[in-house]
Design an enzyme around this catalytic site. Sequence first.
Site, short mmCIF file in Angstrom:
data_model
loop_
_atom_site.label_atom_id
_atom_site.label_comp_id
_atom_site.label_asym_id
_atom_site.label_seq_id
_atom_site.Cartn_x
_atom_site.Cartn_y
_atom_site.Cartn_z
CG ASP A 1 -1.76 1.17 1.43
OD1 ASP A 1 -2.75 1.25 0.68
OD2 ASP A 1 -1.47 2.03 2.28
CD GLU B 1 14.35 -13.47 3.51
OE1 GLU B 1 13.52 -14.01 4.29
OE2 GLU B 1 14.95 -12.41 3.79
C1 GLC Z 1 -4.06 3.35 -0.20
C2 GLC Z 1 -5.36 2.60 -0.05
C3 GLC Z 1 -6.41 3.55 0.43
C4 GLC Z 1 -5.99 4.12 1.76
C5 GLC Z 1 -4.60 4.74 1.67
C6 GLC Z 1 -4.04 4.99 3.02
O1 GLC Z 1 -4.10 4.30 -1.20
O2 GLC Z 1 -5.69 1.97 -1.25
O3 GLC Z 1 -7.67 2.94 0.51
O4 GLC Z 1 -6.91 5.09 2.18
O5 GLC Z 1 -3.68 3.89 1.03
O6 GLC Z 1 -3.58 3.80 3.60
#
Ligand code: GLC
Length: 535
Positions: A203, A257
């Site tokens: 993310d 790994e």
């Molecule tokens: C990413 C996720 C989103 C979230 C953001 C903060 O963009 O897809 O849904 O709000 O990260 O973690």
Amino acid sequence: MAYKNEWWKTGVIYQVYPRSFQDSNGDGIGDLPGIMQRLDYLQWLGVDAIWVSPCFPSPMVDFGYDISDHTDIDPIFGTLADMDALIEAVHARGIKIILDYVPAHTSDQHPWFIESRASRDNPKRDWYVWRDPAPDGGPPNNWLCRFDGETVWEWDEKTGQYYMHYFFKAQPDLNWHNPELRATMLNILRFWFDRGIDGLRVDACYRAIKDPLFRDNPPNHDWHDGMDPSLKMIEKYTKNLPAVHQFNRWVRAVADEYDERMLIGELYLSTEQVVTHYGQNDEFHLPLNSGIFSTPWYAEAMHGLVDHYESSLPEGAWPNWVIGNHDKHRFATHVGKAQARVGMMLLLTLRGTPTLYYGDEIGMADVEIPLDEIQDPWEKSAPNLGLGRDPERTPMQWDSSPNASFCQAEVSPWMRLSDDYKQVNVASSRDKPYSMLSLTQAIIQLRRATAALSIGDYYSLYAPEGIFAYRRLQDDEHIIIALNFTPYPKTWILPVEMRGVSTILLSTLLDRQGEKLGESLDLRGDEGVILGRCS
Ligand code: GLC
Ligand code: CA
């Protein structure tokens, strides 16, 4: 046909937003046992991997992207044992499972942050980004929070410093420059890989590393009222810093790994920037190509995007495509119902790994959420700009019974369902030979059975205005895809080697299979077709 150790090249990924997929225990919120109940469906649909958005313990300020424990499951979604059971069950069906990994921030309720904010000399102080005030006592610099366009700096009275939160203030940013934090975060990857997870979607990875000098971002002179308030500044020092490639290599080294594990990097960047995140095949296997989201929906623009992306890829890099996710308005709303079928054919026939967002396969559209039901913190912080993400996160529409069988009839779902669920749902679509669902399933099947579609090369073709046409080629297997981006009928004179020898393998309207073509192809408005050569 799959390359050894590279299931993710031929696979179709399906994103499950766990809150909204299937409730199993009557609280109106989707959960892991709920996903388990729907595996027959996913197998029938033909997907190769599911990506389950965050289901870890969380105060749910940002619906799970604010993690308070990285190595457990939130009781809303079930238990770690439920996750183990899900991993085992998908694997028994030959399906892979991908989870989210959120490296840039945690919840402010995470024990690490509670410690970090306890005192300036706490051993975890430096795990987060703390700064002294500017000389005037204000925030240390001009960086803006993505959600409300206000400062990223939150004052902590007790310890007399500011902490940084690029997203909500309940999501303090982590400091990857700290070696202990880094080692701990990398061990979390190992925790999930050891449990049998096949991949992770990382993310906001391009925000993991912050400018060590905390320089001010330059102002965006094109910004005007009505625009996303966080775009007032150009994000020179808050995203995609050169050092982020080092971060990519750290996470990749851990994935390496293990056998056959895959990393997707969530990036919203230009094509030129995205492709640098493959590194020397030592960064992401699939740096997210969000090009379709930012390209206007017409044939010439899409043709330009695909050619540009294909020619920008480094040697050996594998492409990827996406038309929907939990942060973007529904594709069927963006391009309309008729073009959504063309978009599905595009997604599933381009070269590269496609990710399907739950519900897009039945044509789910954005749902208007009344003011007093809004849940997304983004919409709450920057209202009425169309930034809210609730509309694309509504419960999956399984059938025409109350609550679409997402949850029991007498339960109220965490988010309202679309009014159209009695017509638009899995059960009724499965019975209809011409439905969006039948189309999606048919393209996935064809893709699986056809080497040219799953791994073949891509070449774009000349076509009249409004049509985007391309060839997929593997050995001597030629497949042609021709997509009419307009509502008007169009005629295309076929490439020489396809004249007189072409058959329609599939039309988006599902009614022309087996039709033999002469010199040309007549496309109806909003129609796409896949052509093969008759032997
Ligand atoms: C990413 C996720 C989103 C979230 C953001 C903060 O963009 O897809 O849904 O709000 O990260 O973690
Ligand atoms: Ca539930």
